[in-house]
Motif scaffolding. Structure first.
Motif, PDB file in Angstrom:
ATOM      1  N   PRO A  15      41.988  44.588  38.533  1.00  0.00           N
ATOM      2  CA  PRO A  15      41.362  43.858  37.406  1.00  0.00           C
ATOM      3  C   PRO A  15      41.481  42.346  37.532  1.00  0.00           C
ATOM      4  CG  PRO A  15      43.435  44.877  36.716  1.00  0.00           C
ATOM      5  CD  PRO A  15      43.134  45.394  38.085  1.00  0.00           C
ATOM      6  N   PHE A  16      42.555  41.881  38.138  1.00  0.00           N
ATOM      7  CA  PHE A  16      42.767  40.438  38.288  1.00  0.00           C
ATOM      8  C   PHE A  16      41.662  39.801  39.124  1.00  0.00           C
ATOM      9  CE2 PHE A  16      44.471  37.214  41.261  1.00  0.00           C
ATOM     10  CZ  PHE A  16      44.739  36.190  40.371  1.00  0.00           C
ATOM     11  N   LEU A  17      41.226  40.483  40.174  1.00  0.00           N
ATOM     12  CA  LEU A  17      40.267  39.903  41.112  1.00  0.00           C
ATOM     13  C   LEU A  17      38.828  39.915  40.601  1.00  0.00           C
ATOM     14  CD1 LEU A  17      41.683  41.374  44.445  1.00  0.00           C
ATOM     15  CD2 LEU A  17      41.901  39.013  43.617  1.00  0.00           C
ATOM     16  N   VAL A  18      38.556  40.636  39.506  1.00  0.00           N
ATOM     17  CA  VAL A  18      37.179  40.720  38.996  1.00  0.00           C
ATOM     18  C   VAL A  18      37.062  40.188  37.576  1.00  0.00           C
ATOM     19  CG1 VAL A  18      36.599  42.664  40.484  1.00  0.00           C
ATOM     20  CG2 VAL A  18      37.519  43.106  38.206  1.00  0.00           C
ATOM     21  N   SER A  19      38.086  39.504  37.087  1.00  0.00           N
ATOM     22  CA  SER A  19      38.092  39.030  35.699  1.00  0.00           C
ATOM     23  C   SER A  19      38.181  37.511  35.639  1.00  0.00           C
ATOM     24  CB  SER A  19      39.281  39.640  34.932  1.00  0.00           C
ATOM     25  OG  SER A  19      39.249  41.047  34.963  1.00  0.00           O
ATOM     26  N   GLY A  20      37.567  36.939  34.600  1.00  0.00           N
ATOM     27  CA  GLY A  20      37.706  35.513  34.357  1.00  0.00           C
ATOM     28  C   GLY A  20      36.896  34.659  35.310  1.00  0.00           C
ATOM     29  N   VAL A  21      36.978  33.363  35.088  1.00  0.00           N
ATOM     30  CA  VAL A  21      36.166  32.430  35.862  1.00  0.00           C
ATOM     31  C   VAL A  21      36.573  32.399  37.332  1.00  0.00           C
ATOM     32  CG1 VAL A  21      37.642  30.424  35.385  1.00  0.00           C
ATOM     33  CG2 VAL A  21      35.193  30.089  35.795  1.00  0.00           C
ATOM     34  N   THR A  22      37.853  32.674  37.633  1.00  0.00           N
ATOM     35  CA  THR A  22      38.296  32.590  39.031  1.00  0.00           C
ATOM     36  C   THR A  22      37.728  33.709  39.894  1.00  0.00           C
ATOM     37  OG1 THR A  22      40.340  33.728  38.371  1.00  0.00           O
ATOM     38  CG2 THR A  22      40.427  31.327  38.564  1.00  0.00           C
ATOM     39  N   ARG A  23      37.125  34.730  39.266  1.00  0.00           N
ATOM     40  CA  ARG A  23      36.528  35.800  40.075  1.00  0.00           C
ATOM     41  C   ARG A  23      35.454  35.242  41.011  1.00  0.00           C
ATOM     42  NH1 ARG A  23      33.531  35.690  35.536  1.00  0.00           N
ATOM     43  NH2 ARG A  23      31.290  36.057  35.742  1.00  0.00           N
ATOM     44  N   ARG A  24      34.856  34.104  40.617  1.00  0.00           N
ATOM     45  CA  ARG A  24      33.828  33.492  41.474  1.00  0.00           C
ATOM     46  C   ARG A  24      34.392  33.157  42.849  1.00  0.00           C
ATOM     47  NH1 ARG A  24      31.963  28.950  37.041  1.00  0.00           N
ATOM     48  NH2 ARG A  24      30.988  30.363  35.524  1.00  0.00           N
ATOM     49  N   ALA A  25      35.637  32.697  42.871  1.00  0.00           N
ATOM     50  CA  ALA A  25      36.251  32.335  44.153  1.00  0.00           C
ATOM     51  C   ALA A  25      36.468  33.567  45.018  1.00  0.00           C
ATOM     52  CB  ALA A  25      37.576  31.620  43.911  1.00  0.00           C
ATOM     53  N   TYR A  26      36.847  34.693  44.393  1.00  0.00           N
ATOM     54  CA  TYR A  26      37.113  35.912  45.161  1.00  0.00           C
ATOM     55  C   TYR A  26      35.813  36.585  45.588  1.00  0.00           C
ATOM     56  CZ  TYR A  26      41.386  34.949  42.553  1.00  0.00           C
ATOM     57  OH  TYR A  26      42.466  34.327  41.989  1.00  0.00           O
ATOM     58  N   GLU A  27      34.816  36.590  44.695  1.00  0.00           N
ATOM     59  CA  GLU A  27      33.537  37.223  45.026  1.00  0.00           C
ATOM     60  C   GLU A  27      32.816  36.468  46.131  1.00  0.00           C
ATOM     61  OE1 GLU A  27      31.555  37.283  41.281  1.00  0.00           O
ATOM     62  OE2 GLU A  27      32.614  39.065  40.538  1.00  0.00           O
ATOM     63  N   SER A  28      32.917  35.154  46.122  1.00  0.00           N
ATOM     64  CA  SER A  28      32.245  34.334  47.133  1.00  0.00           C
ATOM     65  C   SER A  28      33.019  34.265  48.444  1.00  0.00           C
ATOM     66  CB  SER A  28      32.051  32.920  46.588  1.00  0.00           C
ATOM     67  OG  SER A  28      33.308  32.266  46.437  1.00  0.00           O
ATOM     68  N   LYS A  29      34.249  34.786  48.441  1.00  0.00           N
ATOM     69  CA  LYS A  29      35.137  34.720  49.599  1.00  0.00           C
ATOM     70  C   LYS A  29      35.626  33.293  49.886  1.00  0.00           C
ATOM     71  CE  LYS A  29      34.675  39.124  50.495  1.00  0.00           C
ATOM     72  NZ  LYS A  29      35.754  40.092  50.213  1.00  0.00           N
ATOM     73  N   GLN A  30      35.421  32.376  48.926  1.00  0.00           N
ATOM     74  CA  GLN A  30      36.091  31.086  49.084  1.00  0.00           C
ATOM     75  C   GLN A  30      37.597  31.306  49.178  1.00  0.00           C
ATOM     76  OE1 GLN A  30      33.865  29.324  45.570  1.00  0.00           O
ATOM     77  NE2 GLN A  30      34.351  27.465  46.695  1.00  0.00           N
ATOM     78  N   VAL A  31      38.071  32.249  48.371  1.00  0.00           N
ATOM     79  CA  VAL A  31      39.452  32.714  48.474  1.00  0.00           C
ATOM     80  C   VAL A  31      39.384  34.216  48.718  1.00  0.00           C
ATOM     81  CG1 VAL A  31      41.690  32.909  47.340  1.00  0.00           C
ATOM     82  CG2 VAL A  31      40.243  30.917  46.882  1.00  0.00           C
ATOM     83  N   GLU A  32      39.502  34.586  49.967  1.00  0.00           N
ATOM     84  CA  GLU A  32      39.446  36.005  50.325  1.00  0.00           C
ATOM     85  C   GLU A  32      40.837  36.615  50.142  1.00  0.00           C
ATOM     86  OE1 GLU A  32      38.162  38.949  54.036  1.00  0.00           O
ATOM     87  OE2 GLU A  32      38.276  36.771  54.326  1.00  0.00           O
ATOM     88  N   VAL A  33      40.886  37.757  49.463  1.00  0.00           N
ATOM     89  CA  VAL A  33      42.153  38.445  49.212  1.00  0.00           C
ATOM     90  C   VAL A  33      42.074  39.844  49.809  1.00  0.00           C
ATOM     91  CG1 VAL A  33      43.780  39.279  47.475  1.00  0.00           C
ATOM     92  CG2 VAL A  33      42.534  37.135  47.090  1.00  0.00           C
ATOM     93  N   VAL A  34      43.001  40.152  50.702  1.00  0.00           N
ATOM     94  CA  VAL A  34      43.080  41.470  51.340  1.00  0.00           C
ATOM     95  C   VAL A  34      44.431  42.078  50.994  1.00  0.00           C
ATOM     96  CG1 VAL A  34      42.917  42.752  53.501  1.00  0.00           C
ATOM     97  CG2 VAL A  34      41.637  40.608  53.223  1.00  0.00           C
ATOM     98  N   LEU A  35      44.407  43.305  50.494  1.00  0.00           N
ATOM     99  CA  LEU A  35      45.613  43.973  50.019  1.00  0.00           C
ATOM    100  C   LEU A  35      46.122  44.977  51.044  1.00  0.00           C
ATOM    101  CD1 LEU A  35      44.365  44.600  46.367  1.00  0.00           C
ATOM    102  CD2 LEU A  35      45.852  42.749  47.164  1.00  0.00           C
ATOM    103  N   TRP A  36      47.447  44.999  51.213  1.00  0.00           N
ATOM    104  CA  TRP A  36      48.095  45.886  52.183  1.00  0.00           C
ATOM    105  C   TRP A  36      49.290  46.563  51.516  1.00  0.00           C
ATOM    106  CZ3 TRP A  36      46.308  45.718  57.406  1.00  0.00           C
ATOM    107  CH2 TRP A  36      45.402  44.692  57.669  1.00  0.00           C
TER     108      TRP A  36
END
Length: 251
Positions: A15-36
């Protein structure tokens, strides 16, 4: 930039990665987040990632080998880089995360974020593989996931185009544009709310008065709540005569 997050609870980030205004950074891959998940790299049928501490005591300790194997997979997936990627552990003994550190991370190529759990992580893994330790403050959390989200959020909002107004983060507390001071109070409509008016300078239309009011409020709030920031601004030569006169009046 790319952040690889090693966590036993990757579902916390969904939910953190798809919520709020900062989701734009994750969706655009400006800030790519990969979970392990280090459990995927644990041996045996039970995929065990923790065990009892040597010397006795309460709780469990995360084992070095699953974390190390997971980190090896992360580094292989990231490929060759001009410089070794930072490996960050969130820990009470780490350097406190502040605005200056966030600005450095926001301009870097990313990092591997280690989210510990239980009583801690086998020190041998920390000694062998961790390059940076970071703390949110003088308190203890159940794991490193919340600090990881805090770092990601702070970095994401500094990326171009993420906030609705590019000037938004420039006016944040601690920003050098505010001389490292706290931000002033903010108001919106209506002009009267439960008998409380908006301060007159803000509705005057007089830009110089507005800017002086905001500066005075920032100085007064900082002096009352974070006086060490006033001293830092003074030492850096960031306070003018009007600032000093206001501060003298507040004393």
């Amino acid at each position: 930039m790319r952040f690889d997050v090693i966590t036993l609870f990757p579902e916390l980030f969904a939910p953190f990665l798809v919520s709020g205004v900062t989701r734009r950074a994750y969706e655009s891959k400006q800030v790519e987040v990969v979970l392990w998940n280090p459990r995927d790299y644990a041996a045996g049928n039970y995929k065990r990632v923790d065990d009892r501490p040597f010397g006795g005591g309460p709780g469990m300790v995360m084992m070095a080998e699953p974390l190390s194997a997971c980190l090896d997979a992360v580094l292989a997936a990231r490929g060759d880089a001009p410089a070794p990627v930072p490996v960050v552990l969130f820990s009470p003994i780490g350097a406190k995360l502040d605005h200056a550190a966030v600005e450095q991370w926001s301009a870097a190529a990313g990092a591997v974020l280690i989210c510990g759990r239980y009583e801690g992580i086998d020190q041998r893994f920390i000694d062998a593989r961790v390059t940076h330790q970071v703390s949110l403050g003088d308190f203890v959390l159940s794991g490193g996931e919340i600090p990881a989200m805090a770092l990601l959020d702070a970095v994401a909002r500094l990326q171009p185009g993420v906030l609705g107004d590019e000037a938004s983060h420039v006016q944040d507390s601690f920003n050098p544009a505010l001389d490292g001071l706290l931000d002033c109070p903010h108001y919106t409509r209506p002009e009267q709310w439960q008998g409380r008016p908006v301060p007159a300078p803000l509705v005057s239309g007089h830009h110089a008065q507005i800017e002086r009011w905001r500066r005075d409020q920032s100085l007064g709030l900082t002096a009352a709540r974070r006086p060490e920031l006033i001293e830092a601004a003074r030492a850096a030569g960031r306070l003018n005569k009007a600032d000093e006169a206001l501060l003298k009046k507040k004393l």
